[in-house]
Motif scaffolding. Structure first.
Motif, short mmCIF file in Angstrom:
data_model
loop_
_atom_site.label_atom_id
_atom_site.label_comp_id
_atom_site.label_asym_id
_atom_site.label_seq_id
_atom_site.Cartn_x
_atom_site.Cartn_y
_atom_site.Cartn_z
N VAL A 111 0.89 -1.03 0.07
CA VAL A 111 0.07 -0.07 -0.02
C VAL A 111 0.81 1.13 -0.02
O VAL A 111 0.75 2.14 -0.69
CB VAL A 111 -1.03 0.03 1.17
N LEU A 112 2.02 1.30 1.10
CA LEU A 112 2.87 2.34 0.89
C LEU A 112 3.67 2.70 -0.36
O LEU A 112 3.69 3.85 -0.92
CB LEU A 112 3.92 2.05 2.02
N GLU A 113 3.97 1.47 -1.19
CA GLU A 113 4.65 1.63 -2.40
C GLU A 113 3.47 2.12 -3.62
O GLU A 113 3.65 3.12 -4.24
CB GLU A 113 5.03 0.51 -2.77
N ARG A 114 2.32 1.78 -3.35
CA ARG A 114 1.48 2.09 -4.58
C ARG A 114 0.89 3.59 -4.41
O ARG A 114 0.56 4.27 -5.39
CB ARG A 114 0.11 1.21 -4.25
N MET A 115 0.93 3.92 -3.04
CA MET A 115 0.39 5.27 -2.72
C MET A 115 1.72 6.49 -2.86
O MET A 115 1.35 7.53 -2.78
CB MET A 115 -0.12 5.46 -1.23
N GLY A 116 2.73 5.45 -2.91
CA GLY A 116 3.97 6.70 -3.00
C GLY A 116 4.34 7.26 -1.63
O GLY A 116 5.02 8.41 -1.74
N TRP A 117 3.90 6.77 -0.56
CA TRP A 117 4.41 6.85 0.64
C TRP A 117 5.58 6.64 1.29
O TRP A 117 5.93 5.58 1.01
CB TRP A 117 3.04 6.95 1.61
N THR A 118 6.46 7.46 1.94
CA THR A 118 7.67 7.08 2.67
C THR A 118 7.56 7.17 4.07
O THR A 118 6.66 7.87 4.42
CB THR A 118 8.64 7.54 1.90
N VAL A 119 8.70 6.91 4.70
CA VAL A 119 8.97 7.51 6.27
C VAL A 119 8.78 8.91 6.22
O VAL A 119 9.20 9.54 5.29
CB VAL A 119 9.91 6.74 6.66
N GLY A 120 7.82 9.50 6.92
CA GLY A 120 7.69 11.16 6.88
C GLY A 120 6.57 11.58 6.20
O GLY A 120 6.08 12.74 6.43
N THR A 121 5.91 10.73 5.39
CA THR A 121 4.85 11.47 4.67
C THR A 121 3.71 11.49 5.75
O THR A 121 3.44 10.66 6.48
CB THR A 121 4.41 10.16 3.76
N LYS A 122 3.18 12.71 5.58
CA LYS A 122 2.09 13.06 6.60
C LYS A 122 0.69 12.46 6.22
O LYS A 122 0.38 12.78 5.03
CB LYS A 122 1.96 14.56 7.02
N ILE A 123 -0.15 11.96 7.00
CA ILE A 123 -1.42 11.43 6.46
C ILE A 123 -2.60 11.57 7.60
O ILE A 123 -2.10 12.07 8.75
CB ILE A 123 -1.52 9.97 6.25
N LYS A 124 -3.71 11.95 7.07
CA LYS A 124 -4.81 12.09 8.11
C LYS A 124 -5.58 10.48 7.90
O LYS A 124 -5.58 10.15 6.86
CB LYS A 124 -5.43 13.25 7.77
N ILE A 125 -6.45 10.39 8.98
CA ILE A 125 -7.08 9.01 8.98
C ILE A 125 -8.46 9.24 9.53
O ILE A 125 -8.66 10.21 10.68
CB ILE A 125 -6.63 8.06 10.04
N SER A 126 -9.56 9.19 8.96
CA SER A 126 -10.85 9.50 9.16
C SER A 126 -11.67 7.96 9.04
O SER A 126 -11.27 7.28 8.32
CB SER A 126 -11.47 10.60 8.46
N VAL A 127 -12.92 7.78 9.54
CA VAL A 127 -13.75 6.79 9.51
C VAL A 127 -14.76 7.08 8.55
O VAL A 127 -15.45 8.09 8.53
CB VAL A 127 -14.26 6.56 11.18
N GLY A 128 -15.04 6.19 7.62
CA GLY A 128 -16.02 6.39 6.47
C GLY A 128 -17.23 5.78 7.06
O GLY A 128 -17.27 5.21 7.90
N ASP A 129 -18.13 5.57 6.06
CA ASP A 129 -19.52 4.91 6.28
C ASP A 129 -19.08 3.64 6.17
O ASP A 129 -18.21 3.17 6.08
CB ASP A 129 -20.23 5.23 5.28
N LYS A 130 -19.68 2.75 6.99
CA LYS A 130 -19.62 1.33 7.11
C LYS A 130 -18.50 1.02 7.98
O LYS A 130 -17.76 -0.15 7.97
CB LYS A 130 -19.61 0.72 5.78
#
Length: 64
Positions: A32-51
């Motif tokens: 998932v990290l590779e596919r999204m292009g995220w590396t150590v230090g990438t800032k992300i936000k997490i939210s809860v979706g429906d379901k």
């Protein structure tokens, strides 16, 4: 190739922290990290979706 990422079970993503019963570590799978292009230090936000799904998005510079 499908544009949809695979689904993961909670026990594959959330790992207990020894000695800390109130918190867990969230481990984003390497594919998932590779596919999204995220590396150590990438800032992300997490939210809860429906379901009850987790939505993880990259935070752009200057966004909170």
């Amino acid at each position: 190739m499908s544009d949809q990422l695979p689904e993961y079970k909670a026990e594959d993503i959330f790992k207990d922290i020894p000695g800390d019963p109130d918190n867990v570590n969230m481990v984003i799978p390497p594919e998932v990290l590779e596919r999204m292009g995220w590396t150590v230090g990438t800032k992300i936000k997490i939210s809860v979706g429906d379901k009850g799904t987790l939505v993880i998005e990259k935070v752009d510079d200057g966004e909170k």
